[in-house]
Design a protein around this motif. Structure first.
Motif, PDB file in Angstrom:
ATOM      1  N   MET A 171       0.848  -1.184   0.000  1.00  0.00           N
ATOM      2  CA  MET A 171       0.000   0.000   0.000  1.00  0.00           C
ATOM      3  C   MET A 171       0.885   1.236   0.000  1.00  0.00           C
ATOM      4  SD  MET A 171      -2.951   1.082   2.740  1.00  0.00           S
ATOM      5  CE  MET A 171      -4.296   0.232   1.974  1.00  0.00           C
ATOM      6  N   GLU A 172       0.617   2.131  -0.872  1.00  0.00           N
ATOM      7  CA  GLU A 172       1.380   3.370  -0.958  1.00  0.00           C
ATOM      8  C   GLU A 172       0.905   4.365   0.094  1.00  0.00           C
ATOM      9  OE1 GLU A 172       3.945   4.031  -3.018  1.00  0.00           O
ATOM     10  OE2 GLU A 172       3.812   1.973  -3.746  1.00  0.00           O
ATOM     11  N   PHE A 173       1.834   5.118   0.671  1.00  0.00           N
ATOM     12  CA  PHE A 173       1.488   6.099   1.695  1.00  0.00           C
ATOM     13  C   PHE A 173       0.507   7.128   1.156  1.00  0.00           C
ATOM     14  CE2 PHE A 173       2.181  10.119   3.932  1.00  0.00           C
ATOM     15  CZ  PHE A 173       1.840   9.717   5.204  1.00  0.00           C
ATOM     16  N   GLU A 174       0.694   7.523  -0.080  1.00  0.00           N
ATOM     17  CA  GLU A 174      -0.174   8.549  -0.663  1.00  0.00           C
ATOM     18  C   GLU A 174      -1.634   8.117  -0.643  1.00  0.00           C
ATOM     19  OE1 GLU A 174       2.707   7.509  -2.138  1.00  0.00           O
ATOM     20  OE2 GLU A 174       3.856   9.284  -1.594  1.00  0.00           O
ATOM     21  N   SER A 175      -1.888   6.823  -0.778  1.00  0.00           N
ATOM     22  CA  SER A 175      -3.268   6.343  -0.769  1.00  0.00           C
ATOM     23  C   SER A 175      -3.886   6.447   0.621  1.00  0.00           C
ATOM     24  CB  SER A 175      -3.351   4.911  -1.280  1.00  0.00           C
ATOM     25  OG  SER A 175      -2.697   4.031  -0.396  1.00  0.00           O
ATOM     26  N   LEU A 176      -3.055   6.522   1.652  1.00  0.00           N
ATOM     27  CA  LEU A 176      -3.552   6.654   3.017  1.00  0.00           C
ATOM     28  C   LEU A 176      -3.885   8.093   3.378  1.00  0.00           C
ATOM     29  CD1 LEU A 176      -0.984   4.331   4.813  1.00  0.00           C
ATOM     30  CD2 LEU A 176      -3.296   3.747   4.068  1.00  0.00           C
ATOM     31  N   GLU A 177      -3.264   9.027   2.711  1.00  0.00           N
ATOM     32  CA  GLU A 177      -3.459  10.444   3.046  1.00  0.00           C
ATOM     33  C   GLU A 177      -4.902  10.888   2.895  1.00  0.00           C
ATOM     34  OE1 GLU A 177       0.823  12.512   2.222  1.00  0.00           O
ATOM     35  OE2 GLU A 177      -0.419  12.092   0.454  1.00  0.00           O
ATOM     36  N   GLY A 178      -5.629  10.293   1.981  1.00  0.00           N
ATOM     37  CA  GLY A 178      -7.005  10.705   1.745  1.00  0.00           C
ATOM     38  C   GLY A 178      -8.026  10.056   2.658  1.00  0.00           C
ATOM     39  N   LEU A 179      -7.584   9.133   3.513  1.00  0.00           N
ATOM     40  CA  LEU A 179      -8.521   8.474   4.417  1.00  0.00           C
ATOM     41  C   LEU A 179      -9.057   9.434   5.462  1.00  0.00           C
ATOM     42  CD1 LEU A 179      -6.668   5.110   5.195  1.00  0.00           C
ATOM     43  CD2 LEU A 179      -8.663   5.438   3.722  1.00  0.00           C
ATOM     44  N   PRO A 180     -10.289   9.242   5.897  1.00  0.00           N
ATOM     45  CA  PRO A 180     -10.812  10.045   7.016  1.00  0.00           C
ATOM     46  C   PRO A 180     -10.006   9.757   8.284  1.00  0.00           C
ATOM     47  CG  PRO A 180     -12.572   8.824   5.914  1.00  0.00           C
ATOM     48  CD  PRO A 180     -11.278   8.325   5.355  1.00  0.00           C
ATOM     49  N   ILE A 181      -9.987  10.711   9.186  1.00  0.00           N
ATOM     50  CA  ILE A 181      -9.223  10.590  10.431  1.00  0.00           C
ATOM     51  C   ILE A 181      -9.598   9.318  11.189  1.00  0.00           C
ATOM     52  CG2 ILE A 181      -8.819  11.627  12.721  1.00  0.00           C
ATOM     53  CD1 ILE A 181      -7.347  13.068  10.530  1.00  0.00           C
ATOM     54  N   ALA A 182     -10.888   9.001  11.268  1.00  0.00           N
ATOM     55  CA  ALA A 182     -11.318   7.808  12.015  1.00  0.00           C
ATOM     56  C   ALA A 182     -10.681   6.544  11.444  1.00  0.00           C
ATOM     57  CB  ALA A 182     -12.837   7.696  11.998  1.00  0.00           C
ATOM     58  N   GLU A 183     -10.594   6.446  10.134  1.00  0.00           N
ATOM     59  CA  GLU A 183      -9.980   5.278   9.513  1.00  0.00           C
ATOM     60  C   GLU A 183      -8.477   5.259   9.740  1.00  0.00           C
ATOM     61  OE1 GLU A 183     -11.183   4.343   5.496  1.00  0.00           O
ATOM     62  OE2 GLU A 183     -13.169   5.173   5.872  1.00  0.00           O
ATOM     63  N   LYS A 184      -7.855   6.426   9.727  1.00  0.00           N
ATOM     64  CA  LYS A 184      -6.422   6.499   9.999  1.00  0.00           C
ATOM     65  C   LYS A 184      -6.133   6.032  11.426  1.00  0.00           C
ATOM     66  CE  LYS A 184      -5.297  10.256   6.824  1.00  0.00           C
ATOM     67  NZ  LYS A 184      -4.873  11.662   6.719  1.00  0.00           N
ATOM     68  N   LEU A 185      -6.961   6.481  12.376  1.00  0.00           N
ATOM     69  CA  LEU A 185      -6.765   6.077  13.766  1.00  0.00           C
ATOM     70  C   LEU A 185      -6.978   4.579  13.944  1.00  0.00           C
ATOM     71  CD1 LEU A 185      -8.456   9.055  15.618  1.00  0.00           C
ATOM     72  CD2 LEU A 185      -6.023   8.507  15.544  1.00  0.00           C
ATOM     73  N   GLU A 186      -7.953   4.027  13.244  1.00  0.00           N
ATOM     74  CA  GLU A 186      -8.169   2.583  13.313  1.00  0.00           C
ATOM     75  C   GLU A 186      -6.959   1.834  12.766  1.00  0.00           C
ATOM     76  OE1 GLU A 186     -11.070  -0.906  11.539  1.00  0.00           O
ATOM     77  OE2 GLU A 186     -11.728   1.168  11.412  1.00  0.00           O
ATOM     78  N   LEU A 187      -6.404   2.324  11.684  1.00  0.00           N
ATOM     79  CA  LEU A 187      -5.217   1.707  11.099  1.00  0.00           C
ATOM     80  C   LEU A 187      -4.033   1.772  12.065  1.00  0.00           C
ATOM     81  CD1 LEU A 187      -3.832   0.397   8.691  1.00  0.00           C
ATOM     82  CD2 LEU A 187      -3.465   2.674   7.746  1.00  0.00           C
ATOM     83  N   VAL A 188      -3.844   2.924  12.679  1.00  0.00           N
ATOM     84  CA  VAL A 188      -2.753   3.088  13.648  1.00  0.00           C
ATOM     85  C   VAL A 188      -2.947   2.122  14.820  1.00  0.00           C
ATOM     86  CG1 VAL A 188      -1.783   4.679  15.366  1.00  0.00           C
ATOM     87  CG2 VAL A 188      -2.228   5.470  13.041  1.00  0.00           C
ATOM     88  N   GLU A 189      -4.166   2.002  15.308  1.00  0.00           N
ATOM     89  CA  GLU A 189      -4.439   1.102  16.425  1.00  0.00           C
ATOM     90  C   GLU A 189      -4.149  -0.349  16.040  1.00  0.00           C
ATOM     91  OE1 GLU A 189      -8.081  -0.206  19.407  1.00  0.00           O
ATOM     92  OE2 GLU A 189      -8.340   1.498  18.079  1.00  0.00           O
ATOM     93  N   ARG A 190      -4.567  -0.735  14.859  1.00  0.00           N
ATOM     94  CA  ARG A 190      -4.322  -2.104  14.414  1.00  0.00           C
ATOM     95  C   ARG A 190      -2.827  -2.368  14.240  1.00  0.00           C
ATOM     96  NH1 ARG A 190      -8.359  -3.573   9.668  1.00  0.00           N
ATOM     97  NH2 ARG A 190      -7.250  -5.543   9.898  1.00  0.00           N
ATOM     98  N   LEU A 191      -2.107  -1.391  13.702  1.00  0.00           N
ATOM     99  CA  LEU A 191      -0.656  -1.537  13.563  1.00  0.00           C
ATOM    100  C   LEU A 191       0.011  -1.644  14.931  1.00  0.00           C
ATOM    101  CD1 LEU A 191       0.059   1.004  10.693  1.00  0.00           C
ATOM    102  CD2 LEU A 191       0.392  -1.472  10.587  1.00  0.00           C
ATOM    103  N   TRP A 192      -0.401  -0.779  15.856  1.00  0.00           N
ATOM    104  CA  TRP A 192       0.179  -0.776  17.206  1.00  0.00           C
ATOM    105  C   TRP A 192      -0.069  -2.122  17.884  1.00  0.00           C
ATOM    106  CZ3 TRP A 192       3.732   2.098  19.217  1.00  0.00           C
ATOM    107  CH2 TRP A 192       3.935   2.091  20.591  1.00  0.00           C
ATOM    108  N   ASP A 193      -1.299  -2.653  17.767  1.00  0.00           N
ATOM    109  CA  ASP A 193      -1.608  -3.956  18.355  1.00  0.00           C
ATOM    110  C   ASP A 193      -0.760  -5.057  17.728  1.00  0.00           C
ATOM    111  OD1 ASP A 193      -3.481  -2.772  19.999  1.00  0.00           O
ATOM    112  OD2 ASP A 193      -5.209  -3.388  18.800  1.00  0.00           O
ATOM    113  N   ASP A 194      -0.573  -4.989  16.418  1.00  0.00           N
ATOM    114  CA  ASP A 194       0.227  -5.983  15.725  1.00  0.00           C
ATOM    115  C   ASP A 194       1.691  -5.919  16.173  1.00  0.00           C
ATOM    116  OD1 ASP A 194       0.477  -8.023  13.537  1.00  0.00           O
ATOM    117  OD2 ASP A 194       1.833  -6.489  12.736  1.00  0.00           O
ATOM    118  N   ILE A 195       2.210  -4.722  16.328  1.00  0.00           N
ATOM    119  CA  ILE A 195       3.586  -4.554  16.806  1.00  0.00           C
ATOM    120  C   ILE A 195       3.710  -5.113  18.221  1.00  0.00           C
ATOM    121  CG2 ILE A 195       5.315  -2.840  17.538  1.00  0.00           C
ATOM    122  CD1 ILE A 195       4.318  -1.119  15.134  1.00  0.00           C
ATOM    123  N   GLY A 196       2.725  -4.810  19.073  1.00  0.00           N
ATOM    124  CA  GLY A 196       2.753  -5.289  20.450  1.00  0.00           C
ATOM    125  C   GLY A 196       2.689  -6.794  20.563  1.00  0.00           C
TER     126      GLY A 196
END
Length: 71
Positions: free
Chosen positions: A1-26
């Protein structure tokens, strides 16, 4: 997934993505990379803590400060 494609996501979706990434890292057993500057800083802080233990906060004191700042 290209970063540029993430820039257009709504904030709520970005936060969900960050949370899922953080959980995966943990959940990963892979060691986290630690840059040299961070390792040096950690060692310096550890040395300061050992040199002046009376300046250290307990876990309870830290959480009290967090709660106080939250209001």
């Amino acid at each position: 997934m290209e970063f540029e494609s993430l820039e257009g996501l709504p904030i709520a979706e970005k936060l969900e993505l960050v949370e899922r990434l953080w959980d995966d890292i943990g959940a990963s057993s892979e060691p986290l990379p630690l840059p040299d500057w961070a390792r040096r800083e950690a060692l310096q802080r550890l040395a300061e803590m050992k040199a002046n233990p009376s300046g250290n906060l307990t876990a309870d004191e830290v959480w009290r400060r967090v709660e106080t700042r939250r209001g």
